[in-house]
Design a protein around this motif. Structure first.
Motif, PDB file in Angstrom:
ATOM      1  N   ASP A 279      18.458 -10.866  -1.156  1.00 34.08           N
ATOM      2  CA  ASP A 279      18.647 -10.225   0.145  1.00 34.08           C
ATOM      3  C   ASP A 279      19.201  -8.810   0.028  1.00 34.08           C
ATOM      4  O   ASP A 279      19.100  -8.024   0.977  1.00 34.08           O
ATOM      5  N   ALA A 280      19.787  -8.481  -1.139  1.00 36.04           N
ATOM      6  CA  ALA A 280      20.319  -7.133  -1.336  1.00 36.04           C
ATOM      7  C   ALA A 280      19.219  -6.076  -1.308  1.00 36.04           C
ATOM      8  O   ALA A 280      19.481  -4.903  -1.016  1.00 36.04           O
ATOM      9  N   VAL A 281      17.968  -6.479  -1.613  1.00 33.80           N
ATOM     10  CA  VAL A 281      16.845  -5.533  -1.568  1.00 33.80           C
ATOM     11  C   VAL A 281      15.927  -5.829  -0.380  1.00 33.80           C
ATOM     12  O   VAL A 281      14.774  -5.374  -0.334  1.00 33.80           O
ATOM     13  N   GLY A 282      16.423  -6.607   0.582  1.00 36.44           N
ATOM     14  CA  GLY A 282      15.649  -6.889   1.782  1.00 36.44           C
ATOM     15  C   GLY A 282      14.663  -8.026   1.658  1.00 36.44           C
ATOM     16  O   GLY A 282      13.782  -8.192   2.499  1.00 36.44           O
ATOM     17  N   GLY A 283      14.809  -8.836   0.591  1.00 35.59           N
ATOM     18  CA  GLY A 283      13.891  -9.951   0.382  1.00 35.59           C
ATOM     19  C   GLY A 283      12.678  -9.545  -0.431  1.00 35.59           C
ATOM     20  O   GLY A 283      12.401  -8.356  -0.615  1.00 35.59           O
ATOM     21  N   ILE A 284      11.943 -10.546  -0.930  1.00 35.68           N
ATOM     22  CA  ILE A 284      10.787 -10.304  -1.791  1.00 35.68           C
ATOM     23  C   ILE A 284       9.578 -11.076  -1.253  1.00 35.68           C
ATOM     24  O   ILE A 284       9.688 -12.252  -0.912  1.00 35.68           O
ATOM     25  N   GLU A 285       8.434 -10.408  -1.220  1.00 37.92           N
ATOM     26  CA  GLU A 285       7.200 -11.049  -0.780  1.00 37.92           C
ATOM     27  C   GLU A 285       6.367 -11.477  -1.979  1.00 37.92           C
ATOM     28  O   GLU A 285       6.133 -10.693  -2.898  1.00 37.92           O
ATOM     29  N   VAL A 286       5.922 -12.746  -1.980  1.00 37.24           N
ATOM     30  CA  VAL A 286       5.111 -13.280  -3.069  1.00 37.24           C
ATOM     31  C   VAL A 286       3.967 -14.101  -2.494  1.00 37.24           C
ATOM     32  O   VAL A 286       4.010 -14.541  -1.347  1.00 37.24           O
TER      33      VAL A 286
END
Length: 370
Positions: free
Chosen positions: A219-226
């Motif tokens: 969450d520190a980078v706004g989440g990750i999309e995979v």
């Protein structure tokens, strides 16, 4: 009388204006000084970080081991040229030399959700479910990542439940972290096991993070999309294979940690998900650092309760500055080649392909000599 009062008021306002101007100027100069001092401190941290990192590891053992292996594989004495140095090797007709400027770090994901708690030295330090080597090459400005399957058979330092040393023995490399205190001792022993697996590879630092910190990292980078590589339950919701999902909070933990222990080589499938996630996360971190150079230090302080590391803040500052000019792509992501089999006591074992490992070490840690 009225004129005198107006003049007095004007003089008072003038003095107040000049006083306010002096205050504002003092504040401005103070900010400038603070920024300047911060910049100087940051540069000093970078320099001291670089010096301390490079002083940590010795490559002589690996260089010696691989030189001997090159002789055995080639089955002939290499032709030395005018540019030959001790430790060089000739493999498939090419002259190679170890890149002594490379920095290598061991990252471990520990199978615990809570904050780090030191335990009595023995067998309860926790298993390392994710094992990666992060390699920074200043010559090519590339970041390489090597994934090591948790079930990789390696030489371990074995201890009993009371912390008594029983000697070296073969076992799944994930177990090495458990033989320790769940903190520095466990990490040092894990680092030694990985170094042995790579013929004495010098490792400049380690970072072990309890898996419970994954949502914080994510969450520190706004989440990750995979794009989901398997059908999984993520935070109570079923996500089908091939479905695009934006990982937030506990869903990121589930994606990186969950596996069906009754399915053969489920750890291998999880490693592929971890590889996919790392690719996306690395890009997000680099983008974030470009806009906020202090982000790695902020993240470092956020994770401190979940993390055990020998990488100091000044070293993090140095690495953050370096990362801005590096690049990372699919071609820089490697996973050890080998075979998963059912071994002793019906546990899965991953046996490394030694020839492929040798080729990987030459590819990542050596460079051609012109």
């Amino acid at each position: 009388m009225g004129n005198k009062r107006s003049e007095a008021n004007a003089m008072t306002k003038g003095k107040s204006g000049r006083k306010l101007g002096r205050i504002l100027m003092s504040v401005f100069l103070g900010v400038v000084v603070l920024v300047f001092v911060a910049a100087i401190v940051f540069l000093i941290l970078q320099v001291s970080g670089k010096n301390s990192l490079y002083s940590r590891a010795d490559s002589s053992q690996m260089v010696s081991n691989l030189s001997e292996m090159a002789l055995a594989i080639n089955e002939e004495v290499p032709v030395e040229d005018d540019n030959w140095e001790e430790g060089d090797l000739r493999y498939n007709g090419v002259h190679y030399r170890y890149n002594a400027d490379i920095l290598t770090f061991l990252f471990l994901g520990i199978d615990k959700k809570e904050e780090v708690q030191r335990v009595e030295e023995g067998i309860d330090g926790g298993q390392s479910d994710a094992i990666f080597l992060l390699v920074l090459n200043p010559h090519t400005k590339e970041i390489d990542v090597i994934g090591i399957p948790r079930d990789t058979v390696a030489e371990l330092e074995v201890y009993d439940e009371n912390g008594r040393y029983l000697g070296q023995g073969e076992g799944q490399i994930t177990l090495q972290h458990g033989y320790g205190d769940g903190a520095e001792l466990s990490c040092e022993r894990s680092m030694a096991a990985v170094s042995r697996l790579f013929y004495g590879l010098p490792i400049h630092g380690y970072c072990a993070i309890n898996m419970g910190a994954i949502p914080l990292l994510n969450d520190a980078v706004g989440g990750i999309e995979v794009v989901a590589l398997e059908t999984l339950k993520l935070n109570g919701r079923t996500v089908k294979e091939g479905e695009t999902v934006h990982l937030q909070g506990e869903a990121s933990y589930d994606y990186l940690h969950s596996r069906d222990i009754n399915s053969f080589n489920s750890a291998g499938g999880r490693l592929q998900r971890q590889k996919q996630y790392l690719m996306a996360y690395a890009g997000a971190v680099i983008d974030t650092v470009k806009s906020d150079i202090t982000f790695p230090v902020t993240l470092y302080n956020t994770l401190i309760k979940y993390m055990v590391t020998d990488i100091s803040v000044d070293e993090v500052s140095y690495l953050a500055g370096q990362a801005l000019s590096y690049h990372f792509s699919d071609e820089n992501m490697f996973i050890l080649a080998g075979e998963t089999v059912v071994g002793r006591r019906d546990f899965e074992e991953f046996h490394v392909n030694e020839q492929a490992l040798y080729d990987l070490i030459i590819n990542v840690f050596y460079e051609e000599v012109e």
